[in-house]
Enzyme design. Structure first.
Site, PDB file in Angstrom:
ATOM      1  N   ASP A 121      53.989  43.696  41.935  1.00 33.96           N
ATOM      2  CA  ASP A 121      54.601  42.941  43.032  1.00 33.96           C
ATOM      3  C   ASP A 121      54.778  41.457  42.742  1.00 33.96           C
ATOM      4  O   ASP A 121      54.900  40.648  43.658  1.00 33.96           O
ATOM      5  CB  ASP A 121      53.727  43.111  44.291  1.00 33.96           C
ATOM      6  CG  ASP A 121      52.262  42.803  44.019  1.00 33.96           C
ATOM      7  OD1 ASP A 121      51.987  42.079  43.039  1.00 33.96           O
ATOM      8  OD2 ASP A 121      51.397  43.291  44.774  1.00 33.96           O
ATOM      9  N   GLU A 128      52.866  51.431  40.198  1.00 34.49           N
ATOM     10  CA  GLU A 128      52.059  50.934  41.339  1.00 34.49           C
ATOM     11  C   GLU A 128      52.952  50.758  42.567  1.00 34.49           C
ATOM     12  O   GLU A 128      52.885  49.755  43.288  1.00 34.49           O
ATOM     13  CB  GLU A 128      51.351  49.618  40.994  1.00 34.49           C
ATOM     14  CG  GLU A 128      50.159  49.290  41.846  1.00 34.49           C
ATOM     15  CD  GLU A 128      49.524  47.949  41.464  1.00 34.49           C
ATOM     16  OE1 GLU A 128      50.079  46.890  41.761  1.00 34.49           O
ATOM     17  OE2 GLU A 128      48.449  47.987  40.846  1.00 34.49           O
ATOM     18  N   GLU A 156      53.893  38.735  47.662  1.00 34.91           N
ATOM     19  CA  GLU A 156      53.841  40.033  46.987  1.00 34.91           C
ATOM     20  C   GLU A 156      54.247  41.207  47.874  1.00 34.91           C
ATOM     21  O   GLU A 156      54.882  42.158  47.407  1.00 34.91           O
ATOM     22  CB  GLU A 156      52.430  40.269  46.421  1.00 34.91           C
ATOM     23  CG  GLU A 156      52.065  39.375  45.236  1.00 34.91           C
ATOM     24  CD  GLU A 156      51.571  37.985  45.625  1.00 34.91           C
ATOM     25  OE1 GLU A 156      51.482  37.696  46.850  1.00 34.91           O
ATOM     26  OE2 GLU A 156      51.279  37.177  44.739  1.00 34.91           O
ATOM     27  N   HIS A 163      42.628  33.300  43.771  1.00 30.15           N
ATOM     28  CA  HIS A 163      43.888  32.663  43.390  1.00 30.15           C
ATOM     29  C   HIS A 163      45.037  32.871  44.365  1.00 30.15           C
ATOM     30  O   HIS A 163      46.115  32.324  44.183  1.00 30.15           O
ATOM     31  CB  HIS A 163      44.339  33.169  42.017  1.00 30.15           C
ATOM     32  CG  HIS A 163      44.801  34.597  42.051  1.00 30.15           C
ATOM     33  ND1 HIS A 163      46.083  34.952  42.418  1.00 30.15           N
ATOM     34  CD2 HIS A 163      44.163  35.745  41.794  1.00 30.15           C
ATOM     35  CE1 HIS A 163      46.197  36.272  42.377  1.00 30.15           C
ATOM     36  NE2 HIS A 163      45.049  36.776  42.008  1.00 30.15           N
ATOM     37  N   ARG A 174      47.999  32.840  46.905  1.00 25.69           N
ATOM     38  CA  ARG A 174      48.757  31.732  47.495  1.00 25.69           C
ATOM     39  C   ARG A 174      48.426  31.528  48.969  1.00 25.69           C
ATOM     40  O   ARG A 174      48.289  30.396  49.425  1.00 25.69           O
ATOM     41  CB  ARG A 174      50.262  31.999  47.381  1.00 25.69           C
ATOM     42  CG  ARG A 174      50.821  31.547  46.073  1.00 25.69           C
ATOM     43  CD  ARG A 174      52.230  32.051  45.846  1.00 25.69           C
ATOM     44  NE  ARG A 174      52.519  31.883  44.433  1.00 25.69           N
ATOM     45  CZ  ARG A 174      53.218  30.879  43.934  1.00 25.69           C
ATOM     46  NH1 ARG A 174      53.743  29.977  44.723  1.00 25.69           N
ATOM     47  NH2 ARG A 174      53.414  30.793  42.635  1.00 25.69           N
ATOM     48  N   HIS A 233      40.956  30.491  37.754  1.00 24.14           N
ATOM     49  CA  HIS A 233      42.387  30.687  37.493  1.00 24.14           C
ATOM     50  C   HIS A 233      43.016  29.361  37.051  1.00 24.14           C
ATOM     51  O   HIS A 233      42.567  28.292  37.461  1.00 24.14           O
ATOM     52  CB  HIS A 233      43.037  31.171  38.800  1.00 24.14           C
ATOM     53  CG  HIS A 233      44.386  31.794  38.646  1.00 24.14           C
ATOM     54  ND1 HIS A 233      45.534  31.045  38.488  1.00 24.14           N
ATOM     55  CD2 HIS A 233      44.783  33.089  38.637  1.00 24.14           C
ATOM     56  CE1 HIS A 233      46.580  31.866  38.404  1.00 24.14           C
ATOM     57  NE2 HIS A 233      46.144  33.108  38.488  1.00 24.14           N
TER      58      HIS A 233
HETATM   59  C1  UD1 Z   1      50.998  35.232  40.168  1.00 24.85           C
HETATM   60  C2  UD1 Z   1      51.568  36.335  41.067  1.00 24.85           C
HETATM   61  C3  UD1 Z   1      50.448  37.058  41.809  1.00 24.85           C
HETATM   62  C4  UD1 Z   1      49.379  37.534  40.846  1.00 24.85           C
HETATM   63  C5  UD1 Z   1      48.899  36.373  40.007  1.00 24.85           C
HETATM   64  C6  UD1 Z   1      47.937  36.883  38.976  1.00 24.85           C
HETATM   65  C7  UD1 Z   1      53.789  35.886  41.992  1.00 24.85           C
HETATM   66  C8  UD1 Z   1      54.558  35.350  43.125  1.00 24.85           C
HETATM   67  N1  UD1 Z   1      52.457  35.775  42.073  1.00 24.85           N
HETATM   68  O1  UD1 Z   1      50.460  34.239  41.021  1.00 24.85           O
HETATM   69  O2  UD1 Z   1      50.990  38.181  42.477  1.00 24.85           O
HETATM   70  O3  UD1 Z   1      48.311  38.045  41.602  1.00 24.85           O
HETATM   71  O4  UD1 Z   1      50.003  35.787  39.333  1.00 24.85           O
HETATM   72  O5  UD1 Z   1      47.148  35.892  38.455  1.00 24.85           O
HETATM   73  O6  UD1 Z   1      54.353  36.383  41.061  1.00 24.85           O
HETATM   74  N2  UD1 Z   1      49.194  28.860  35.078  1.00 24.85           N
HETATM   75  C9  UD1 Z   1      48.935  28.359  33.814  1.00 24.85           C
HETATM   76  N3  UD1 Z   1      48.747  29.265  32.804  1.00 24.85           N
HETATM   77  C10 UD1 Z   1      48.766  30.592  32.989  1.00 24.85           C
HETATM   78  C11 UD1 Z   1      49.025  31.078  34.283  1.00 24.85           C
HETATM   79  C12 UD1 Z   1      49.240  30.198  35.317  1.00 24.85           C
HETATM   80  O7  UD1 Z   1      48.880  27.166  33.595  1.00 24.85           O
HETATM   81  O8  UD1 Z   1      48.574  31.339  32.047  1.00 24.85           O
HETATM   82  C13 UD1 Z   1      49.425  27.894  36.184  1.00 24.85           C
HETATM   83  C14 UD1 Z   1      50.798  27.228  36.114  1.00 24.85           C
HETATM   84  O9  UD1 Z   1      50.666  25.886  36.524  1.00 24.85           O
HETATM   85  C15 UD1 Z   1      51.606  28.006  37.147  1.00 24.85           C
HETATM   86  C16 UD1 Z   1      50.533  28.306  38.193  1.00 24.85           C
HETATM   87  O10 UD1 Z   1      49.375  28.583  37.423  1.00 24.85           O
HETATM   88  O11 UD1 Z   1      52.662  27.244  37.643  1.00 24.85           O
HETATM   89  C17 UD1 Z   1      50.821  29.422  39.144  1.00 24.85           C
HETATM   90  O12 UD1 Z   1      51.287  30.580  38.446  1.00 24.85           O
HETATM   91  P1  UD1 Z   1      52.313  31.616  39.185  1.00 24.85           P
HETATM   92  O13 UD1 Z   1      52.568  32.760  38.284  1.00 24.85           O
HETATM   93  O14 UD1 Z   1      53.479  30.889  39.701  1.00 24.85           O
HETATM   94  O15 UD1 Z   1      51.509  32.096  40.443  1.00 24.85           O
HETATM   95  P2  UD1 Z   1      50.113  32.776  40.561  1.00 24.85           P
HETATM   96  O16 UD1 Z   1      49.490  32.132  41.737  1.00 24.85           O
HETATM   97  O17 UD1 Z   1      49.426  32.811  39.240  1.00 24.85           O
HETATM   98  N1  UDP Z   2      40.930  39.336  34.894  1.00 24.87           N
HETATM   99  C1  UDP Z   2      40.766  38.876  33.576  1.00 24.87           C
HETATM  100  N2  UDP Z   2      40.179  37.659  33.380  1.00 24.87           N
HETATM  101  C2  UDP Z   2      39.774  36.864  34.411  1.00 24.87           C
HETATM  102  C3  UDP Z   2      39.993  37.326  35.744  1.00 24.87           C
HETATM  103  C4  UDP Z   2      40.580  38.560  35.940  1.00 24.87           C
HETATM  104  O1  UDP Z   2      41.119  39.574  32.632  1.00 24.87           O
HETATM  105  O2  UDP Z   2      39.242  35.770  34.140  1.00 24.87           O
HETATM  106  C5  UDP Z   2      41.585  40.645  35.099  1.00 24.87           C
HETATM  107  C6  UDP Z   2      40.939  41.597  36.081  1.00 24.87           C
HETATM  108  O3  UDP Z   2      40.030  42.461  35.427  1.00 24.87           O
HETATM  109  C7  UDP Z   2      42.120  42.360  36.652  1.00 24.87           C
HETATM  110  C8  UDP Z   2      43.242  41.366  36.586  1.00 24.87           C
HETATM  111  O4  UDP Z   2      42.846  40.361  35.663  1.00 24.87           O
HETATM  112  O5  UDP Z   2      42.480  43.446  35.804  1.00 24.87           O
HETATM  113  C9  UDP Z   2      43.465  40.774  37.947  1.00 24.87           C
HETATM  114  O6  UDP Z   2      44.299  39.666  37.825  1.00 24.87           O
HETATM  115  P1  UDP Z   2      44.525  38.662  39.006  1.00 24.87           P
HETATM  116  O7  UDP Z   2      43.331  38.634  39.881  1.00 24.87           O
HETATM  117  O8  UDP Z   2      44.968  37.390  38.361  1.00 24.87           O
HETATM  118  O9  UDP Z   2      45.785  39.273  39.756  1.00 24.87           O
HETATM  119  P2  UDP Z   2      45.920  40.372  40.929  1.00 24.87           P
HETATM  120  O10 UDP Z   2      45.266  41.620  40.494  1.00 24.87           O
HETATM  121  O11 UDP Z   2      45.321  39.760  42.152  1.00 24.87           O
HETATM  122  O12 UDP Z   2      47.392  40.523  41.067  1.00 24.87           O
END
Ligand code: UD1
Ligand code: UDP
Length: 379
Positions: A99, A121, A135, A213, A215, A244
Site C-alpha cells: 500500500d 497483500e 496507505e 513511523h 504519518r 526510522h
Molecule cells: C513509507 C510508506 C509506508 C511504509 C513506510 C515503511 C508511503 C506513502 N508510505 O513511509 O506505507 O510503512 O514507508 O517504512 O509510501 N528516508 C531516508 N532513507 C530511507 C528511507 C527514508 O532518508 O532509506 C527518509 C527520507 O527523508 C524520506 C522520509 O524518510 O523523505 C520519508 O520516507 P517516505 O517513503 O516518503 O515515507 P515513509 O514515512 O517512510
Molecule cells: N524492519 C527492519 N529493520 C528495522 C525495523 C523494521 O528490517 O529497523 C522490518 C520489519 O521486520 C518488518 C518491516 O521492516 O518486516 C516493517 O517495515 P516498516 O515498519 O518500515 O513498514 P510497515 O510494515 O509499517 O509498512
C-alpha cells in the site's frame, strides 16, 4: 517450451522489498519466468539493506528518494519514471505489493500501459481512509487497478468481495512476509551483531523493542517518545529502538530519548538483525504493519500504537492489542504487560494467521496458470 513469461516487480520501500524478496527468488528459480525488477528508490538506505540481505537482483533502480519527499512530488516523479521503464520493458505482468506510493504508482503506470497488475497483500482494510494515511487509499486504488489479487487471509478476501472484486480473481495465499521471516529466522548463524549485540548485552530484565513511523502518528510523535522514556525508567526494563530515517520521526524522538540510559537507540537494522532483535525481545511496541504479522509467528506480544488495524486476525488471536497513540494509554498498557506474567504468556502464543511461510510457491503457481491462460490473453 515457449518464451518465458516476463514478470516485472515494482517496489521501493523496506517492507515491500522484504515481502517481494521470497517471491522474486521463487519466480527467478522457475524457467517459465523472466523476472525484471524496478526499484523505485522511494527509500534508499533502508531499501538497500533488504536488497543486500536477500540478494535481490536489480534490473532498474530509479533512485528517486529525496529528504522529506512529499506524497504528490514522489507520486508524480514515479509515475513518469516507472511508466518509461514499463514502456521499454513491456512485461506480461506487473507485480506490486502492499500500500505504499511505489505500489500505487506501479499499479497505475502498468494500467496506463495496458499491462495486467497482480497485487500481493490485497484486501487489507481499516475502512477509514485517514488510518493509515495514505496507505488505506493506496490499497483501495490498487484493488481497482489489479486483475490478480493475492489476499493474505480469508478476511482480506471478504473485504475484496465487498468491493465487488470478482471471486475468481482472488487467491488466499498467506503473506509472503512470513516466507521472508521463515527463511531468515531459520538461518543457523542468526545472531545479534554490532550495535544490536552491544545494546542487548546491556539489557538486564524485560526487553521492549520499539518501532514507529506512521504519518498519521507524526503529531503525536513527541508524546510517544515521552511514553517510551517513562517505560525505560521502570526498574529492570530496557528499550531497544531502531529509529526510522524519516527526519520527522528523528526530529521528534532523538531530543527526548537520546540521553535516556536504558533506551538504546539504533540506526534502522538490517532485516536479519531486526529478526534477531524480535526473537530476543519480550514485548514489541510498534505502529508498523509488518511487525504485527511477524510477532505472532515468533510468539511475541505486540502493543500497537494505533487506533485501528487492517490486521484483525492477530488481535482476534490475542497476541496483538491496540493501545492508541496517547502517552498515558501506551504507558499503562505496557506497564500492565511488563508486570502481569500471565497476560504476557497468554499474548505470547505462537500463531500464524498470515501464512505458513510458503506463500511464494503458491503465487508462482497461480501466476503461471493465470498468465498462461486467460490472463495472458489480455484479460
Ligand atoms: C513509507 C510508506 C509506508 C511504509 C513506510 C515503511 C508511503 C506513502 N508510505 O513511509 O506505507 O510503512 O514507508 O517504512 O509510501 N528516508 C531516508 N532513507 C530511507 C528511507 C527514508 O532518508 O532509506 C527518509 C527520507 O527523508 C524520506 C522520509 O524518510 O523523505 C520519508 O520516507 P517516505 O517513503 O516518503 O515515507 P515513509 O514515512 O517512510
Ligand atoms: N524492519 C527492519 N529493520 C528495522 C525495523 C523494521 O528490517 O529497523 C522490518 C520489519 O521486520 C518488518 C518491516 O521492516 O518486516 C516493517 O517495515 P516498516 O515498519 O518500515 O513498514 P510497515 O510494515 O509499517 O509498512
Amino acid at each position: 517450451m515457449g518464451k518465458p513469461i516476463r514478470i516485472c516487480f515494482v517496489f521501493g520501500t523496506r517492507p515491500e522489498a522484504i515481502k517481494v524478496a521470497p517471491v522474486i527468488a521463487n519466480l527467478g528459480a522457475c524457467k517459465a519466468f523472466e523476472v525484471i525488477t524496478v526499484l523505485t528508490g522511494q527509500h534508499r538506505e533502508m531499501l538497500d539493506q533488504v536488497v543486500d540481505v536477500f540478494g535481490i537482483p536489480v534490473t532498474h533502480d530509479l533512485d528517486v528518494m529525496q529528504p522529506e519527499q512529499t506524497l504528490s512530488g514522489l507520486t508524480s516523479v514515479l509515475c513518469e519514471r516507472v511508466g518509461e521503464v514499463l514502456r521499454r520493458e513491456s512485461p506480461d505482468c506487473v507485480v506490486v505489493q502492499g500500500d505504499t506510493t511505489s505500489c500505487f504508482v506501479g499499479g497505475l503506470a502498468a494500467f496506463y500501459h495496458g499491462i495486467p497488475v497482480a497485487h500481493l497483500e490485497a484486501g487489507l482494510r481499516t475502512n477509514d481512509v485517514r488510518q493509515p494515511f495514505p496507505e488505506e487509499m493506496n490499497r483501495r486504488l490498487v484493488g481497482r487497478l489489479a486483475t490478480v489479487h493475492f489476499a493474505p487471509t480469508e478476511s482480506a478476501r471478504e473485504n475484496l468481495l465487498r468491493e465487488n472484486v470478482a471471486d475468481n480473481r482472488i487467491w488466499v495465499v498467506g503473506n509472503s512476509g512470513i516466507d521472508a521471516l521463515r527463511i531468515v529466522s531459520e538461518r543457523p548463524n542468526l545472531e545479534p551483531e554490532g550495535p544490536l549485540a552491544d545494546a542487548l548485552s546491556q539489557c538486564a530484565g524485560t526487553v521492549i523493542a520499539v518501532t514507529s513511523h506512521r504519518r498519521e502518528n507524526m503529531p503525536f510523535m513527541s508524546g510517544i517518545a515521552e511514553a517510551i522514556r517513562e517505560l525505560a525508567e521502570i526498574e529492570k526494563v530496557d528499550v531497544v529502538f531502531p529509529v526510522h530515517l524519516s527526519p520527522k520521526v528523528r526530529g521528534a524522538v532523538l531530543p527526548i530519548l537520546e540521553r535516556v540510559a536504558r533506551c538504546h537507540l539504533l540506526e534502522p537494522l538490517a532485516y536479519d538483525q531486526f529478526v534477531a532483535m524480535m526473537k530476543r525481545s519480550d514485548i514489541l511496541l510498534t505502529d508498523s504493519g509488518g511487525v504485527q504479522e511477524e510477532a505472532p509467528y515468533l510468539g511475541k506480544p505486540v502493543l500497537v500504537i494505533r487506533r485501528k488495524t487492517e490486521r484483525p486476525e492477530a488481535v482476534d488471536a490475542g497476541t496483538v492489542r491496540l493501545v492508541g497513540e496517547n502517552r498515558t494509554s501506551i504507558v499503562s498498557a505496557t506497564r500492565e504487560l511488563i508486570h502481569d506474567a500471565e497476560l504476557r504468556a497468554r499474548m505470547s502464543r505462537a500463531i500464524n494467521p498470515y501464512g505458513d511461510g510458503h506463500t511464494s510457491e503458491r503465487v508462482a503457481r497461480i501466476l503461471l496458470e493465470y498468465l498462461d491462460g486467460e490472463g495472458g490473453a489480455g484479460a
